[in-house]
Design a protein around this motif. Structure first.
Motif, PDB file in Angstrom:
ATOM      1  N   PHE A 126      12.775-144.722  38.542  1.00 37.33           N
ATOM      2  CA  PHE A 126      12.026-144.155  37.419  1.00 37.33           C
ATOM      3  C   PHE A 126      12.089-142.647  37.542  1.00 37.33           C
ATOM      4  CE2 PHE A 126       7.570-143.702  35.389  1.00 37.33           C
ATOM      5  CZ  PHE A 126       8.141-143.508  34.145  1.00 37.33           C
ATOM      6  N   ARG A 127      13.120-142.083  36.943  1.00 36.84           N
ATOM      7  CA  ARG A 127      13.309-140.657  37.110  1.00 36.84           C
ATOM      8  C   ARG A 127      13.596-139.984  35.765  1.00 36.84           C
ATOM      9  NH1 ARG A 127      12.410-135.914  39.471  1.00 36.84           N
ATOM     10  NH2 ARG A 127      14.000-134.447  38.782  1.00 36.84           N
ATOM     11  N   ASN A 128      14.437-140.631  34.943  1.00 34.55           N
ATOM     12  CA  ASN A 128      14.830-139.953  33.711  1.00 34.55           C
ATOM     13  C   ASN A 128      14.705-140.885  32.508  1.00 34.55           C
ATOM     14  OD1 ASN A 128      17.088-141.622  33.787  1.00 34.55           O
ATOM     15  ND2 ASN A 128      18.261-140.114  34.947  1.00 34.55           N
ATOM     16  N   LEU A 129      15.128-140.358  31.373  1.00 33.19           N
ATOM     17  CA  LEU A 129      14.984-141.088  30.120  1.00 33.19           C
ATOM     18  C   LEU A 129      15.788-142.391  30.136  1.00 33.19           C
ATOM     19  CD1 LEU A 129      13.339-140.582  27.633  1.00 33.19           C
ATOM     20  CD2 LEU A 129      15.167-139.174  26.715  1.00 33.19           C
ATOM     21  N   GLU A 130      16.975-142.350  30.781  1.00 34.14           N
ATOM     22  CA  GLU A 130      17.784-143.563  30.867  1.00 34.14           C
ATOM     23  C   GLU A 130      17.043-144.650  31.644  1.00 34.14           C
ATOM     24  OE1 GLU A 130      20.379-144.266  29.150  1.00 34.14           O
ATOM     25  OE2 GLU A 130      20.171-142.222  28.357  1.00 34.14           O
ATOM     26  N   ASP A 131      16.438-144.239  32.767  1.00 35.41           N
ATOM     27  CA  ASP A 131      15.672-145.197  33.572  1.00 35.41           C
ATOM     28  C   ASP A 131      14.552-145.793  32.726  1.00 35.41           C
ATOM     29  OD1 ASP A 131      17.204-144.448  35.750  1.00 35.41           O
ATOM     30  OD2 ASP A 131      15.729-143.005  36.491  1.00 35.41           O
ATOM     31  N   THR A 132      13.889-144.918  31.974  1.00 37.54           N
ATOM     32  CA  THR A 132      12.764-145.375  31.159  1.00 37.54           C
ATOM     33  C   THR A 132      13.242-146.386  30.125  1.00 37.54           C
ATOM     34  OG1 THR A 132      11.927-143.142  31.418  1.00 37.54           O
ATOM     35  CG2 THR A 132      10.804-144.546  29.821  1.00 37.54           C
ATOM     36  N   ARG A 133      14.396-146.066  29.513  1.00 34.23           N
ATOM     37  CA  ARG A 133      14.959-146.988  28.511  1.00 34.23           C
ATOM     38  C   ARG A 133      15.290-148.333  29.149  1.00 34.23           C
ATOM     39  NH1 ARG A 133      17.912-142.657  25.380  1.00 34.23           N
ATOM     40  NH2 ARG A 133      16.414-142.213  23.712  1.00 34.23           N
ATOM     41  N   ALA A 134      15.882-148.268  30.349  1.00 33.36           N
ATOM     42  CA  ALA A 134      16.257-149.511  31.033  1.00 33.36           C
ATOM     43  C   ALA A 134      15.013-150.356  31.307  1.00 33.36           C
ATOM     44  CB  ALA A 134      16.986-149.188  32.341  1.00 33.36           C
ATOM     45  N   MET A 135      13.933-149.701  31.702  1.00 34.88           N
ATOM     46  CA  MET A 135      12.692-150.438  31.961  1.00 34.88           C
ATOM     47  C   MET A 135      12.151-151.035  30.669  1.00 34.88           C
ATOM     48  SD  MET A 135      11.053-147.754  34.662  1.00 34.88           S
ATOM     49  CE  MET A 135       9.439-148.436  34.876  1.00 34.88           C
ATOM     50  N   LEU A 136      12.226-150.251  29.595  1.00 37.94           N
ATOM     51  CA  LEU A 136      11.718-150.738  28.305  1.00 37.94           C
ATOM     52  C   LEU A 136      12.521-151.938  27.823  1.00 37.94           C
ATOM     53  CD1 LEU A 136      10.924-147.437  26.389  1.00 37.94           C
ATOM     54  CD2 LEU A 136       9.324-149.150  27.231  1.00 37.94           C
ATOM     55  N   GLU A 137      13.844-151.864  28.008  1.00 40.96           N
ATOM     56  CA  GLU A 137      14.688-152.960  27.538  1.00 40.96           C
ATOM     57  C   GLU A 137      14.377-154.255  28.269  1.00 40.96           C
ATOM     58  OE1 GLU A 137      18.786-151.735  27.907  1.00 40.96           O
ATOM     59  OE2 GLU A 137      18.450-150.193  26.364  1.00 40.96           O
ATOM     60  N   ARG A 138      14.110-154.133  29.573  1.00 40.91           N
ATOM     61  CA  ARG A 138      13.881-155.345  30.351  1.00 40.91           C
ATOM     62  C   ARG A 138      12.459-155.862  30.244  1.00 40.91           C
ATOM     63  NH1 ARG A 138      17.990-152.895  32.867  1.00 40.91           N
ATOM     64  NH2 ARG A 138      19.495-154.153  34.015  1.00 40.91           N
ATOM     65  N   SER A 139      11.506-154.959  30.007  1.00 48.81           N
ATOM     66  CA  SER A 139      10.110-155.401  30.076  1.00 48.81           C
ATOM     67  C   SER A 139       9.794-156.313  28.898  1.00 48.81           C
ATOM     68  CB  SER A 139       9.170-154.198  30.071  1.00 48.81           C
ATOM     69  OG  SER A 139       9.270-153.517  28.845  1.00 48.81           O
ATOM     70  N   ARG A 140       9.018-157.322  29.179  1.00 49.14           N
ATOM     71  CA  ARG A 140       8.530-158.214  28.135  1.00 49.14           C
ATOM     72  C   ARG A 140       7.262-158.865  28.678  1.00 49.14           C
ATOM     73  NH1 ARG A 140       9.868-162.899  30.542  1.00 49.14           N
ATOM     74  NH2 ARG A 140      11.833-162.876  31.683  1.00 49.14           N
ATOM     75  N   PRO A 141       6.420-159.340  27.800  1.00 48.97           N
ATOM     76  CA  PRO A 141       5.176-159.944  28.264  1.00 48.97           C
ATOM     77  C   PRO A 141       5.455-161.079  29.255  1.00 48.97           C
ATOM     78  CG  PRO A 141       5.103-159.624  25.915  1.00 48.97           C
ATOM     79  CD  PRO A 141       6.495-159.311  26.332  1.00 48.97           C
ATOM     80  N   GLY A 142       4.711-161.061  30.343  1.00 46.45           N
ATOM     81  CA  GLY A 142       4.845-162.132  31.321  1.00 46.45           C
ATOM     82  C   GLY A 142       5.884-161.866  32.382  1.00 46.45           C
ATOM     83  N   LEU A 143       6.731-160.847  32.168  1.00 45.61           N
ATOM     84  CA  LEU A 143       7.761-160.551  33.167  1.00 45.61           C
ATOM     85  C   LEU A 143       7.101-160.121  34.473  1.00 45.61           C
ATOM     86  CD1 LEU A 143      11.090-159.691  33.238  1.00 45.61           C
ATOM     87  CD2 LEU A 143       9.969-157.517  33.676  1.00 45.61           C
ATOM     88  N   LYS A 144       7.575-160.681  35.581  1.00 47.34           N
ATOM     89  CA  LYS A 144       7.020-160.302  36.879  1.00 47.34           C
ATOM     90  C   LYS A 144       7.743-159.064  37.367  1.00 47.34           C
ATOM     91  CE  LYS A 144       5.299-164.658  38.765  1.00 47.34           C
ATOM     92  NZ  LYS A 144       4.819-165.081  37.468  1.00 47.34           N
ATOM     93  N   ALA A 145       6.985-157.992  37.565  1.00 48.61           N
ATOM     94  CA  ALA A 145       7.601-156.739  37.990  1.00 48.61           C
ATOM     95  C   ALA A 145       6.943-156.266  39.275  1.00 48.61           C
ATOM     96  CB  ALA A 145       7.447-155.678  36.910  1.00 48.61           C
ATOM     97  N   ALA A 146       7.766-155.766  40.211  1.00 52.22           N
ATOM     98  CA  ALA A 146       7.228-155.176  41.433  1.00 52.22           C
ATOM     99  C   ALA A 146       7.597-153.706  41.431  1.00 52.22           C
ATOM    100  CB  ALA A 146       7.819-155.866  42.659  1.00 52.22           C
ATOM    101  N   VAL A 147       6.612-152.853  41.714  1.00 54.78           N
ATOM    102  CA  VAL A 147       6.876-151.425  41.832  1.00 54.78           C
ATOM    103  C   VAL A 147       6.728-151.070  43.299  1.00 54.78           C
ATOM    104  CG1 VAL A 147       6.114-149.125  41.202  1.00 54.78           C
ATOM    105  CG2 VAL A 147       6.053-150.959  39.501  1.00 54.78           C
ATOM    106  N   ILE A 148       7.800-150.573  43.895  1.00 54.29           N
ATOM    107  CA  ILE A 148       7.747-150.226  45.316  1.00 54.29           C
ATOM    108  C   ILE A 148       7.385-148.758  45.432  1.00 54.29           C
ATOM    109  CG2 ILE A 148       9.071-150.094  47.452  1.00 54.29           C
ATOM    110  CD1 ILE A 148      10.581-152.563  46.460  1.00 54.29           C
TER     111      ILE A 148
END
Lengths: 800, 117
Positions: A126-148
Motif C-alpha cells: 500500500f504505497r501508491n495509486l496503483e496499489d490502491t487501485r489493486a486493492m479496490l479491484e480485489r476488495s468485495r464484501p465478505g473477502l477475508k483480508a489480512a494486513v501485515i
C-alpha cells in the motif's frame, strides 16, 4: 538558463519545486516520475481506499500546473543511472538528459519482511495509486483480508478495506499497535477502537509464510497458527530508495546523506524527502519533507544560508472516528515527568512527557483536540511552568476568538502541508483572501487531511475583512429560529400542530415559507402522529396533485420501479379519454403524467385509475427508477427491478425535506442513472453499492458511496437508514446533495451505516413507525378532509 | 349594489380560500378565523388562482410564483409594485357568507353570461 532535473514526481519533489519557483525562475526544469500520474497527495490514498475521495480528488498539481511553469514532465520513466562526470541522467527508456543541478526525491518503497510466499497472487503493498487501485479491484464484501503491520499505514489500509465490506485482520509483530508512535497503553486504547470498528487485531504474531497454491489462501505465523486470507496487504514499514544515489557514488547510509543545507556529498546534487538521511534521521511523514523543501529551495537558488535543523516527528491517524496523535520524544527516562489521563469508557487516553518544564512528547488517543497547541509547545519549547494546571485540558476561553489570538504566528495550522498561522494571515492581508476556497488555493492549507478546516475558518473569521461566516439560517421572519432549534422545540414542548408552533414561538400568522416547513417538521418529529393542518400546506399537498400554470393539475400514478401492466395502461388510456386530458406524457422518471386535469375531477380520476399516488407533487418519495437487471438483460448481475420495486414499496407515501428520487441498476453500466440520484443502488457481481446525494437537475453531482453490501436486504436497509437520517436531519427544502455535501459523507456514514446498533435500530424504528401511519394520499377521495376540498363553491343564489 | 348569499361559512375551512363562480366572475373567498374576505380570484401577475394560496395573516400568497396580495386592500404586497386585485365587501348572516357585487357589472354580467347554471 541552468538545467534542473528532478527525479521523483511525488509530494517531496514537487513540493520542493514549488518552493524553488517562489524564488526567481532561473531553471529549465525536467521532472521524471516512474508512476504515470501527476503529483497527488499520497497521504490521502487511505481515503481513496475508503471511498471518501476519488483518485481525481487527491491530485495536487494537475498537468496545467506543469504547463504553466514550463516544466517538462516525463511520466512513467524511471531514472536508471546518474553520470556525475557528464552531468546526465539516463532513463529506462534510453533517454539521456543533461543537468546542471540534480534533485533526488526518490521517496521510499514498502519494506517486505522475509516471509515465504510473498510472490503469490493476492499479496499487495500500500504505497501508491496503483496499489490502491489493486486493492479496490480485489476488495468485495465478505473477502477475508489480512494486513501485515499495525502501524499508521496498516491501520488505514485495514479500515479502508473494512469500509469496503471486507473481513479484515491486522497482524502485528509486537505487543502494541503503532509501537513507534504510541506506548503500550496507547496501543491498547487504539486496539479497542479498531476492534469496535469491526477490524480484528492479532498482536505478537510474526508472519512466516503466505499460504496458497499460486493464490493467497492464508497466512501462517511463526508458532504454526494459521488464518484464512484471500488478500494480504503488507504494510510493515518503508525503506528509502537509495539505489540510484548509491550507484552514482553519493554518500549513503540508511538514506542519501544530506547536510543542513540539503546538499548531498556532491554539491550539485540535492536530495529531499523520504529518501534522505539528515543528522542520522530518516523521515517518513509529510511535514518534515516540506520543511526540508524550503531550505533546499534557498540553497539551490543561490540563497544558501537557512539551515535545516531536523523535524520533530508527529503523526496523526486519518481514520474516521479514531483520533490518534503523537509527537515528539516519547522516551521516559530520569528527570522526565509523565502527565496522564485515561477514561476507559470514552476510550480517551492522553499522555504528556515533560522534561525540564518543557514538553518533550505527547500521545493522544480517542480525542486529538489540542494537537496544534502541543505541536507549538514542542516547536517553541515553551516554558510550561505557568500552565501546569491546564496542560491536559485547556481552560475554556471566554471567547472563542481568544484561542486564535493567543496562537503565535509561527504555530502550524495545517500539519499536512506545513502552513503556519503567519502564512495564513499574510495570505489574507496581502493576497486579499476572503474565503476558505481562496485560502486553499493560495496557501494549500487544509487540502491535506482537512482536520484543520475549523481552525482555518476561525482565522478567516477573525482576520479577513469580508469573510462571511455561514450564518445559522433562520427559517423566516415569522419564526426567527433555525430548523434544528425548531425540531427541538417541537419535541421538548410536545407541539403537534403548525399553529401551536406559530402561536408560541412565532407571530401567530406564519407565511408560505414557514407553514409548509413546520408541517413537515411536526410530521417527522412525531413520526406521522402530528395534527394535520391543510391550511399550512401548499396547494399540491392539499389536493395531492401538482398545480400547473393555468390552475389545472397533473396526475402521476405510482408505477413502482417503472414496471406497469397492460391493465394499468388500459385504465390510464381510458381516464385520459374520459376526462379529456390535454396531454399524456412519459416522464423522465419512468412514469406517466396526465397533464391538465381539473381540480374537481381529481378524486374521480384517481378512482378510475385505481392506482396509488406517485407523490409527483410532493416533497416526498418520488420513484425508484430501475433497469431490467438480471430478469432480461444479458449484462445484469443483480435483480435491480425487484430490488427497486421493494425499495419503493418500503418508502412510498412518506414525506421528506425535499423530493427523493431513487434508482436501482443491475450492473455498473448504470442504465437507470443511479449515480445521480438521491439514493442509488448499483448492482455488481455479488454485491450492491449504495450511493447517496447524487443530482442531475439544477445541480449535477455524483453520488457518494455510502456502503458496499452483499445482499439486497442489506442494500435496502442501508437506504432506509440514510433515508430516515435525511428526514430527521436535513433542513426543509434541502436536497440530499446539499445535505450530504454540508455534512460530509464521512459524518453521514458514521451516523447511519456505521453507527452503533442502538442508533441504527432507532432510525429504522422511527421509519417503520412513520410508514405504519402513512397511506396512499389518493385514498382521501373516499374520506375528504372537508366537503369543498376539491370543488368550486356553488353560490346559494344567483345574482339578479 | 347587491348582497349575494354565497355559502355556509363552514364550507370555507379556517385559513383557507375557496373559488366561487358568480355572475361571470371568479371570486376567492377566505376564512381568516375572525372574518371572511373576498377578492378577485386572479393574480395580477400571471392569473394564478389566489384561492389556492397559503394565507399569511391578512394576505394570500399566489401558488404559482409567490406574489403576495393583501386581502384587505387588494394591493400586491410583494414584489413591490402598484397593481392590485378587486376586493369585495363580505358579511356573515346566520352562518351564511354574503358578498356584495357592484350592481352595474351585475346587470352587464347577467346580460352577457346567460350560460350560467
Amino acid at each position: 538558463m541552468e538545467k534542473l532535473v528532478v527525479v521523483g514526481n511525488g509530494m517531496a519533489g514537487i513540493g520542493c519545486l514549488e518552493q524553488i519557483l517562489r524564488h526567481a525562475p532561473k531553471f529549465e526544469v525536467t521532472v521524471f516520475g516512474d508512476e504515470t500520474h501527476v503529483n497527488y497527495n499520497r497521504i490521502l490514498l487511505s481515503s481513496v481506499l475508503a471511498g471518501e475521495r476519488d483518485p481525481g480528488d487527491i491530485v495536487l498539481n494537475g498537468l496545467e500546473w506543469y504547463r504553466k511553469h514550463d516544466i517538462a514532465l516525463r511520466l512513467g520513466v524511471r531514472i536508471a543511472d546518474i553520470d556525475r562526470e557528464t552531468k546526465t541522467v539516463v532513463g529506462d527508456d534510453g533517454s539521456i538528459t543533461r543537468f546542471d543541478k540534480l534533485l533526488l526525491a526518490t521517496g521510499s518503497a514498502p519494506f517486505i519482511p522475509p516471509i515465504r510466499g510473498v510472490e503469490k497472487e493476492g499479496v499487495l503493498t500500500f504505497r501508491n495509486l496503483e496499489d490502491t487501485r489493486a486493492m479496490l479491484e480485489r476488495s468485495r464484501p465478505g473477502l477475508k483480508a489480512a494486513v501485515i503491520g499495525g502501524g499508521l499505514l496498516g491501520l488505514e489500509a485495514a479500515r479502508g478495506l473494512q469500509v469496503r465490506g471486507c473481513d479484515v485482520t491486522v497482524v502485528h509483530l509486537l505487543d502494541a499497535l503503532m509501537n513507534v508512535q504510541l506506548d503500550r497503553t496507547g496501543g491498547d486504547y487504539l486496539k479497542i477502537k479498531m476492534e469496535r470498528l469491526g477490524v480484528k487485531v492479532l498482536l505478537n504474531r510474526a508472519t512466516s509464510a503466505i499460504l496458497g497454491n499460486g493464490r493467497v489462501e492464508g497466512v501462517e505465523f511463526a508458532d504454526g497458527e494459521t488464518i484464512d486470507a484471500e488478500m494480504v496487504v503488507i504494510a510493515a514499514g518503508i525503506r528509502p530508495n537509495v539505489e540510484l544515489g548509491r550507484k552514482a557514488g553519493l554518500e549513503i547510509n540508511r538514506g542519501i546523506v544530506v547536510n543542513d543545507y540539503m546538499e548531498t556529498s556532491d554539491p550539485d546534487v540535492f536530495a529531499v524527502g523520504e529518501c534522505v538521511e539528515h543528522r542520522g534521521v530518516v523521515y517518513g511523514l509529510v511535514a518534515p519533507l516540506l520543511e526540508q523543501a524550503k531550505i533546499l529551495a534557498a540553497t539551490i537558488t543561490g540563497n544558501r544560508g537557512p539551515v535545516y535543523a531536523g523535524s520533530r516527528p508527529a503523526a496523526k491517524l486519518k481514520i474516521m472516528g479514531v483520533d490518534m496523535f503523537s509527537a515528539g520524544d516519547l522516551r521516559e527516562r530520569e528527570g522526565t515527568e509523565v502527565i496522564r489521563y485515561e477514561d476507559p469508557s470514552l476510550g480517551v487516553y492522553k499522555k504528556l512527557i515533560v522534561s525540564g518544564g518543557r514538553l518533550a512528547g505527547v500521545i493522544l488517543v480517542g480525542d486529538a483536540a489540542g494537537s496544534n497547541r502541543y505541536m507549538e509547545w514542542l516547536r517553541a519549547e515553551t516554558d510550561l511552568t505557568k500552565q501546569r494546571r491546564s496542560l491536559l485540558f485547556p481552560e475554556p476561553a471566554a471567547d472563542s476568538g481568544l484561542d486564535i489570538a493567543r496562537m503565535p504566528d509561527s504555530e502550524t495550522v495545517c500539519g499536512c502541508l506545513g502552513v503556519s498561522k503567519g502564512a495564513i494571515i499574510s495570505a489574507i492581508h496581502e493576497k486579499g483572501v476572503n474565503s476558505l476556497a481562496q485560502l486553499k488555493q493560495c496557501t494549500r492549507a487544509s487540502t491535506g487531511c482537512g482536520s484543520c478546516t475549523p481552525l482555518c475558518q476561525s482565522l478567516l473569521k477573525a482576520v479577513a475583512p469580508e469573510f462571511e461566516e455561514e450564518k445559522k439560517k433562520v427559517l423566516c421572519d415569522c419564526l426567527p429560529f433555525s430548523q434544528d432549534n425548531l425540531r427541538e422545540m417541537i419535541q421538548t414542548q410536545r407541539l403537534r400542530s403548525v399553529q401551536e408552533v406559530l402561536d408560541i414561538y412565532g407571530n401567530g400568522h406564519g407565511c408560505e415559507i414557514c407553514k409548509p416547513a413546520l408541517s413537515y417538521l411536526v410530521d417527522v418529529v412525531w413520526c406521522g402522529g402530528h395534527e394535520e393542518d391543510r391550511s399550512a400546506r401548499f396547494i399540491n399537498d392539499r389536493v395531492h396533485a401538482n398545480i400547473q400554470k393555468d390552475g389545472t393539475f397533473s396526475v402521476v400514478p405510482r408505477i413502482r420501479g417503472g414496471v406497469t401492466s397492460p391493465g394499468e395502461l388500459h385504465r390510464i388510456a381510458d381516464v385520459a379519454e374520459k376526462y379529456n386530458v390535454p396531454m399524456v406524457k412519459i416522464t423522465g422518471s419512468q412514469r406517466i403524467d396526465l397533464l391538465g386535469v381539473r381540480k374537481e375531477d381529481l378524486p374521480r380520476v384517481w378512482a378510475d385509475l385505481g392506482m396509488p399516488s406517485g407523490q409527483a407533487y410532493a416533497k416526498g418519495v418520488r420513484m425508484v427508477k430501475t433497469c431490467v437487471g438480471t430478469e432480461f438483460c444479458r449484462f445484469g448481475t443483480q435483480d435491480s427491478t425487484s430490488a427497486g420495486i421493494e425499495l419503493e414499496r418500503r418508502l412510498e407515501n412518506l414525506y421528506t425535506p425535499h423530493k427523493v428520487k431513487m434508482a436501482a441498476v443491475g450492473c455498473p453500466r448504470n442504465c437507470a442513472e443511479a449515480t445521480v440520484k438521491d439514493i442509488g443502488l448499483i448492482g455488481q457481481e455479488g454485491s450492491w453499492q449504495v450511493v447517496v446525494g447524487g443530482a442531475a437537475g439544477k445541480s449535477v453531482r455524483k453520488a457518494d458511496l455510502l456502503i458496499t453490501v452483499e445482499t439486497t436486504r442489506q442494500a435496502i436497509e442501508a437506504s432506509e437508514l440514510f433515508f430516515q437520517y435525511y428526514r430527521e436531519n436535513a433542513n426543509y427544502l434541502e436536497r440530499t446533495y446539499d445535505f450530504v455535501e454540508r455534512l460530509g459523507i464521512e459524518k453521514v456514514r458514521k451516523e447511519t451505516v456505521y453507527a452503533v446498533e442502538d442508533v441504527r435500530n432507532g432510525l429504522l424504528d422511527r421509519l417503520h413507525k412513520s410508514k405504519a401511519l402513512s397511506r396512499d394520499a389518493w385514498l382521501e377521495r373516499e374520506e375528504l378532509v372537508n366537503p369543498t376540498q376539491f370543488v368550486q363553491i356553488q353560490p346559494m343564489e344567483f345574482a339578479v | 349594489m347587491s348582497w349575494i348569499r354565497i355559502t355556509q361559512s363552514d364550507n370555507v375551512p379556517l385559513r383557507e380560500g375557496r373559488a366561487i363562480r358568480v355572475a361571470g366572475r371568479e371570486i376567492a373567498l377566505f376564512n381568516l378565523g375572525d372574518r371572511f374576505l373576498a377578492v378577485e380570484n386572479r393574480c395580477p401577475h400571471r392569473g394564478g388562482p389566489l384561492s389556492d394560496g397559503i394565507v399569511s395573516g391578512p394576505s394570500v400568497v399566489c401558488p404559482l410564483h409567490a406574489w403576495k396580495v393583501c386581502l384587505e386592500s387588494g394591493k400586491v404586497a410583494r414584489p413591490e409594485q402598484s397593481s392590485c386585485v378587486k376586493t369585495y365587501p363580505v358579511r356573515l348572516e346566520d352562518g351564511v357568507v354574503m358578498v356584495r357585487l357592484p350592481q352595474a357589472s351585475l346587470h352587464f354580467d347577467n346580460s352577457t353570461d346567460s350560460a350560467l347554471p
